[in-house]
Design a protein around this motif. Sequence first.
Motif, PDB file in Angstrom:
ATOM      1  N   ASP A   3      47.209  43.771  30.846  1.00 62.11           N
ATOM      2  CA  ASP A   3      47.051  42.928  32.025  1.00 62.11           C
ATOM      3  C   ASP A   3      47.897  41.660  31.922  1.00 62.11           C
ATOM      4  OD1 ASP A   3      45.520  42.160  34.461  1.00 62.11           O
ATOM      5  OD2 ASP A   3      44.911  40.522  33.149  1.00 62.11           O
ATOM      6  N   THR A   4      48.716  41.414  32.938  1.00 57.84           N
ATOM      7  CA  THR A   4      49.486  40.170  33.035  1.00 57.84           C
ATOM      8  C   THR A   4      49.348  39.647  34.451  1.00 57.84           C
ATOM      9  OG1 THR A   4      51.477  41.455  33.547  1.00 57.84           O
ATOM     10  CG2 THR A   4      51.149  40.817  31.258  1.00 57.84           C
ATOM     11  N   ASN A   5      48.721  38.499  34.620  1.00 52.16           N
ATOM     12  CA  ASN A   5      48.405  37.987  35.950  1.00 52.16           C
ATOM     13  C   ASN A   5      48.981  36.595  36.146  1.00 52.16           C
ATOM     14  OD1 ASN A   5      46.670  40.252  36.652  1.00 52.16           O
ATOM     15  ND2 ASN A   5      45.241  39.428  35.140  1.00 52.16           N
ATOM     16  N   THR A   6      49.731  36.435  37.231  1.00 52.73           N
ATOM     17  CA  THR A   6      50.272  35.115  37.573  1.00 52.73           C
ATOM     18  C   THR A   6      49.960  34.740  39.011  1.00 52.73           C
ATOM     19  OG1 THR A   6      52.397  36.109  38.235  1.00 52.73           O
ATOM     20  CG2 THR A   6      52.178  35.396  35.938  1.00 52.73           C
ATOM     21  N   THR A  33      39.375  38.362  36.102  1.00 53.44           N
ATOM     22  CA  THR A  33      40.373  39.055  35.275  1.00 53.44           C
ATOM     23  C   THR A  33      39.741  39.694  34.042  1.00 53.44           C
ATOM     24  OG1 THR A  33      40.884  36.982  34.115  1.00 53.44           O
ATOM     25  CG2 THR A  33      42.255  37.555  36.031  1.00 53.44           C
ATOM     26  N   ASP A  34      38.481  39.344  33.770  1.00 59.52           N
ATOM     27  CA  ASP A  34      37.720  39.928  32.668  1.00 59.52           C
ATOM     28  C   ASP A  34      36.494  40.604  33.275  1.00 59.52           C
ATOM     29  OD1 ASP A  34      36.030  40.550  30.575  1.00 59.52           O
ATOM     30  OD2 ASP A  34      36.044  38.542  29.678  1.00 59.52           O
ATOM     31  N   THR A  35      36.452  41.936  33.234  1.00 60.65           N
ATOM     32  CA  THR A  35      35.382  42.684  33.894  1.00 60.65           C
ATOM     33  C   THR A  35      34.291  43.134  32.922  1.00 60.65           C
ATOM     34  OG1 THR A  35      36.532  44.799  33.608  1.00 60.65           O
ATOM     35  CG2 THR A  35      37.017  43.537  35.616  1.00 60.65           C
ATOM     36  N   SER A  36      34.221  42.512  31.745  1.00 59.69           N
ATOM     37  CA  SER A  36      33.266  42.944  30.722  1.00 59.69           C
ATOM     38  C   SER A  36      31.843  43.002  31.265  1.00 59.69           C
ATOM     39  CB  SER A  36      33.323  42.015  29.516  1.00 59.69           C
ATOM     40  OG  SER A  36      34.601  42.034  28.918  1.00 59.69           O
ATOM     41  N   ASP A  37      31.443  42.002  32.027  1.00 60.84           N
ATOM     42  CA  ASP A  37      30.128  41.993  32.669  1.00 60.84           C
ATOM     43  C   ASP A  37      30.325  42.431  34.118  1.00 60.84           C
ATOM     44  OD1 ASP A  37      27.619  41.581  33.664  1.00 60.84           O
ATOM     45  OD2 ASP A  37      27.525  39.434  33.225  1.00 60.84           O
ATOM     46  N   VAL A  47      39.286  41.211  42.007  1.00 59.47           N
ATOM     47  CA  VAL A  47      39.620  41.576  40.627  1.00 59.47           C
ATOM     48  C   VAL A  47      41.139  41.697  40.539  1.00 59.47           C
ATOM     49  CG1 VAL A  47      39.397  43.330  38.825  1.00 59.47           C
ATOM     50  CG2 VAL A  47      37.430  42.766  40.269  1.00 59.47           C
ATOM     51  N   VAL A  48      41.744  40.968  39.629  1.00 56.79           N
ATOM     52  CA  VAL A  48      43.196  40.981  39.480  1.00 56.79           C
ATOM     53  C   VAL A  48      43.555  41.766  38.225  1.00 56.79           C
ATOM     54  CG1 VAL A  48      45.299  39.610  39.285  1.00 56.79           C
ATOM     55  CG2 VAL A  48      43.373  38.759  40.647  1.00 56.79           C
ATOM     56  N   LEU A  49      44.344  42.811  38.410  1.00 55.67           N
ATOM     57  CA  LEU A  49      44.764  43.684  37.308  1.00 55.67           C
ATOM     58  C   LEU A  49      46.268  43.885  37.401  1.00 55.67           C
ATOM     59  CD1 LEU A  49      41.934  46.328  37.785  1.00 55.67           C
ATOM     60  CD2 LEU A  49      42.023  44.619  35.953  1.00 55.67           C
ATOM     61  N   ASN A  50      46.962  43.586  36.331  1.00 52.49           N
ATOM     62  CA  ASN A  50      48.429  43.683  36.336  1.00 52.49           C
ATOM     63  C   ASN A  50      49.043  42.953  37.530  1.00 52.49           C
ATOM     64  OD1 ASN A  50      48.742  45.017  33.949  1.00 52.49           O
ATOM     65  ND2 ASN A  50      49.085  47.036  34.858  1.00 52.49           N
ATOM     66  N   ARG A 137      42.015  41.458  31.063  1.00 54.79           N
ATOM     67  CA  ARG A 137      42.299  40.365  30.125  1.00 54.79           C
ATOM     68  C   ARG A 137      41.516  40.479  28.825  1.00 54.79           C
ATOM     69  NH1 ARG A 137      40.104  35.277  29.677  1.00 54.79           N
ATOM     70  NH2 ARG A 137      38.912  35.541  31.603  1.00 54.79           N
ATOM     71  N   ALA A 138      40.348  41.155  28.888  1.00 56.84           N
ATOM     72  CA  ALA A 138      39.514  41.313  27.698  1.00 56.84           C
ATOM     73  C   ALA A 138      39.747  42.635  26.983  1.00 56.84           C
ATOM     74  CB  ALA A 138      38.043  41.180  28.084  1.00 56.84           C
ATOM     75  N   GLY A 139      40.700  43.424  27.490  1.00 56.93           N
ATOM     76  CA  GLY A 139      40.994  44.702  26.851  1.00 56.93           C
ATOM     77  C   GLY A 139      40.180  45.873  27.351  1.00 56.93           C
ATOM     78  N   ASN A 140      39.431  45.682  28.439  1.00 56.27           N
ATOM     79  CA  ASN A 140      38.667  46.783  29.025  1.00 56.27           C
ATOM     80  C   ASN A 140      39.593  47.740  29.763  1.00 56.27           C
ATOM     81  OD1 ASN A 140      35.885  45.808  28.430  1.00 56.27           O
ATOM     82  ND2 ASN A 140      36.519  44.109  29.753  1.00 56.27           N
ATOM     83  N   ASN A 141      39.370  49.035  29.565  1.00 55.33           N
ATOM     84  CA  ASN A 141      40.205  50.051  30.200  1.00 55.33           C
ATOM     85  C   ASN A 141      39.678  50.316  31.606  1.00 55.33           C
ATOM     86  OD1 ASN A 141      41.349  52.593  31.024  1.00 55.33           O
ATOM     87  ND2 ASN A 141      41.916  52.946  28.891  1.00 55.33           N
TER      88      ASN A 141
END
Length: 332
Positions: A3-6, A33-37, A47-50, A137-141
């Motif tokens: 993930d790279t977000n600007t 950018t972190d969807t862990s929860d 939700v911003v992804l790539n 951003r947290a490494g979630n697939n």
Amino acid sequence: MTDTNTISRDEIIDLISAHADADRVPKKFKVITDTSDFFRVDYNDVVVLNNIPYWVKRYEKEGRFGIDDQPKYWVRRAIDLTSGATKILKLVFHEKFETKIGDIAITCFRSPKKEARILDLVADHERFMHGTWCLDRAGNNIRILDFIYGRSIDNIITDQGQDHHDYFHNHFPALLHDFIELVKAISFLHDHGEKHGDIRRDHIIWDRKRRLYRWIDFDYNYMHGESMFGFDLHGLGNILTFLVGRGDILVADLHKHQRALFDTLWGEDLNISYKNRVANLAKIFPYIPESLNRILLHFSQGATIFYETTHQMLDDLAVAQSDVARQTGRSQ
């Protein structure tokens, strides 16, 4: 696929404005950018992804274990604000449960990495859902799926035909052709060392745009013993039994409404996993060709021989298809 977000919040607001009326642009929303929860992801959040913003809408629902419309809070419908296309975002949710085929216990678990791997494999295969994946951003697939407009096969076939005889002779031949194509698609996975993992009738969708049936939802994996593909094959058998019967033929219904047929049944005639369902459908519908009914008996309590590969099943299906065509006068 990391993930790279600007993209900025103001840019997101402009994109929402381009896809919605002014009164529908939310005054408050989170940029995530972190969807862990995944419970933090609310309606109208983005939700911003790539660097692609997805405007989140409803969560999806699914029936499982006899319970209809269970909410899947980790599966969200969203709008790709760069294209306006409807997408399905599958967030990471680790679930594990145990099921049985006869006396054999099978442990199933969700594997986002496995589904992402299969999405890459089937990108050009028309019989599967399509999509991409990336790491947040947290490494979630996170899997980003193309939305398929259509109904599941179980909601379609029960509307076909005036009764079972009409259905079997005028509609089933075409369904059998489609089912064989779907088994070939699963064979494609198996030949590449992959499993679907959750083969159920509500995971087959009629794509209204492409005019064909497609497999969805392959994030489940399972711990297998000697037979790597046995659970997938069992799922295929259950679907075929449902299609041949124009729905589940339930023991309780026969006992209540067709007692004479009920009295002909033995334990060996029932489904190996669902003892309230009849597998030996020729006892209920005697016009079912023997070659077709023999396939169903592989998934009965009385089975002594089981399919080990989709190729074995496809060989038997080819014979059954010829017999069905001969009897009904319809090849598909």
